[in-house]
Design a protein around this motif. Sequence first.
Motif, short mmCIF file in Angstrom:
data_model
loop_
_atom_site.label_atom_id
_atom_site.label_comp_id
_atom_site.label_asym_id
_atom_site.label_seq_id
_atom_site.Cartn_x
_atom_site.Cartn_y
_atom_site.Cartn_z
N GLU A 66 0.80 -1.22 0.00
CA GLU A 66 0.00 0.00 0.00
C GLU A 66 0.84 1.28 0.00
O GLU A 66 0.30 2.37 0.11
CB GLU A 66 -0.93 0.00 1.22
CG GLU A 66 -1.91 -1.17 1.23
CD GLU A 66 -2.90 -1.12 2.37
OE1 GLU A 66 -2.82 -0.17 3.19
OE2 GLU A 66 -3.76 -2.01 2.45
N TYR A 68 2.76 4.40 -1.37
CA TYR A 68 2.85 5.24 -2.57
C TYR A 68 4.32 5.47 -2.88
O TYR A 68 5.04 6.07 -2.07
CB TYR A 68 2.15 6.58 -2.34
CG TYR A 68 0.64 6.51 -2.47
CD1 TYR A 68 0.04 6.56 -3.73
CD2 TYR A 68 -0.18 6.42 -1.35
CE1 TYR A 68 -1.34 6.50 -3.87
CE2 TYR A 68 -1.56 6.36 -1.47
CZ TYR A 68 -2.13 6.40 -2.74
OH TYR A 68 -3.50 6.34 -2.88
N ASP A 113 -2.19 3.21 -0.20
CA ASP A 113 -2.91 2.90 -1.43
C ASP A 113 -3.67 1.59 -1.25
O ASP A 113 -3.38 0.58 -1.88
CB ASP A 113 -1.91 2.80 -2.60
CG ASP A 113 -2.61 2.62 -3.93
OD1 ASP A 113 -3.84 2.80 -3.99
OD2 ASP A 113 -1.93 2.29 -4.92
N ARG A 122 -7.41 6.90 1.87
CA ARG A 122 -6.04 6.73 1.35
C ARG A 122 -5.10 7.82 1.84
O ARG A 122 -3.89 7.62 1.89
CB ARG A 122 -6.07 6.68 -0.18
CG ARG A 122 -6.65 5.37 -0.69
CD ARG A 122 -6.70 5.29 -2.19
NE ARG A 122 -7.12 3.95 -2.59
CZ ARG A 122 -7.60 3.67 -3.79
NH1 ARG A 122 -7.73 4.63 -4.70
NH2 ARG A 122 -7.96 2.44 -4.09
#
Length: 430
Positions: A66, A68, A113, A122
């Motif tokens: 997850e 970024y 993410d 998010r």
Amino acid sequence: MQDFELKNVKGTFDFLPEEQIIRNKITNTLRDSFELYGYLPLETPIICYYDLLASKYAGGSEILKEVYKLEDQGKRKLGLRYDLTVPFSKVIGMMKEPVLPFKRYEIGKVFRDGPVKMGRNREFYQCDVDVCGVKDISIEAELFSMTVYAYTKLGIDIEIKYNNRKLLSGLILECGIKEDIISNVILIIDKLEKISKKELYFELNSIGVNESIADKLFSCFSLSLEEIKDKYINTNNELLKQGIEEILELNAYLEGMNIIKYTSFKPFLARGLEIYTGTVWEIFDKKNRITSSLGGGGRYDKIITNFINDGNIYPAVGMSFGLEPIYTILKEENIKTPLYDLYIFPFEMSPEILNIAQTLRQSGIKVIVEMNRKKIKKGLDFANRNNIPYVIIVGEDEIKTNTYSLKNMLTGEQRSLSLEEIVKDLKNEN
């Protein structure tokens, strides 16, 4: 003409003033609670080196799905922080001679993410407290106490579900599962209350845990703490023995502080991240207005120890309060917080009007002045729409006599008062 649609990225939101006031109330309440318990403020960068975020000490492979990821102009691999624990650990690791214990709190944005659902976005704020340098279980008990205090201040009735990773790992070993797949088993067990038993058995079978061993494991999870203690009182499993002892010690503190009524022991609670080494816990709304956790934490004695790597042990415990799920609950409660304390409606703008506003503001009263020469009815409508509890209407006579009509917008009552009396009245109200 623009060729794009004006919209937010999925899982991110704009918060208008009436919404942000609720969020500020939450962070202010948490900040006051943290400082009451001796935690000091810290701020860390949002952008981190990806290697830091991806290190084997920093959260495990699941969370890294997850992250970024980005790259700067120098082709360096970077990432947006997914929590505030890893940056805290980095700070301790960079200190030449850390003065311990080091207790800090940080309120800041993190990014994941991941799937979007109610109370899970998010881009979101974490409100974290961490302490490095305390090995004793008393620090977990203090964090439980602070949790109860903070959520009580927010008006939310909570349940703290807790466990110990040593106890959980010990039970897994006791059931005949190999040590090299414990982490994988824990990640699956962490879904126990989220997916069906059939799905759990399927996932366990996929990593080599057969049905009979899975049955044995789930049978352990149905035991109370006393039953676990009695069953394994003579065990040679050191991990399990330590886990039981630590949970019993924590319980003694919770009972002594009269907060055990807010807690419940869950032997299957895992908190999926691999960083945890001891006590783990999650916080839930007793009214089930939101099903996801409102926060959680645990002991992680290896991250900072491995970052510094000087032969010493750096025990650490921390937790996160979830601003987004807390906000979701308070917003759903339709709590209307006034944007201002007082609305000044002048018949004519003049320096005296702003001087009146300044006098009120210097006394801590939130004031908005009408500057668009509205008609009085529209002015009162504005006050009602914005939940402003008090209005004063000011003309030349009011300024000359220092006597103003203070209108209570909730009751409709009007009283003639001096500016000094209005200040005293509203300060007592607040």
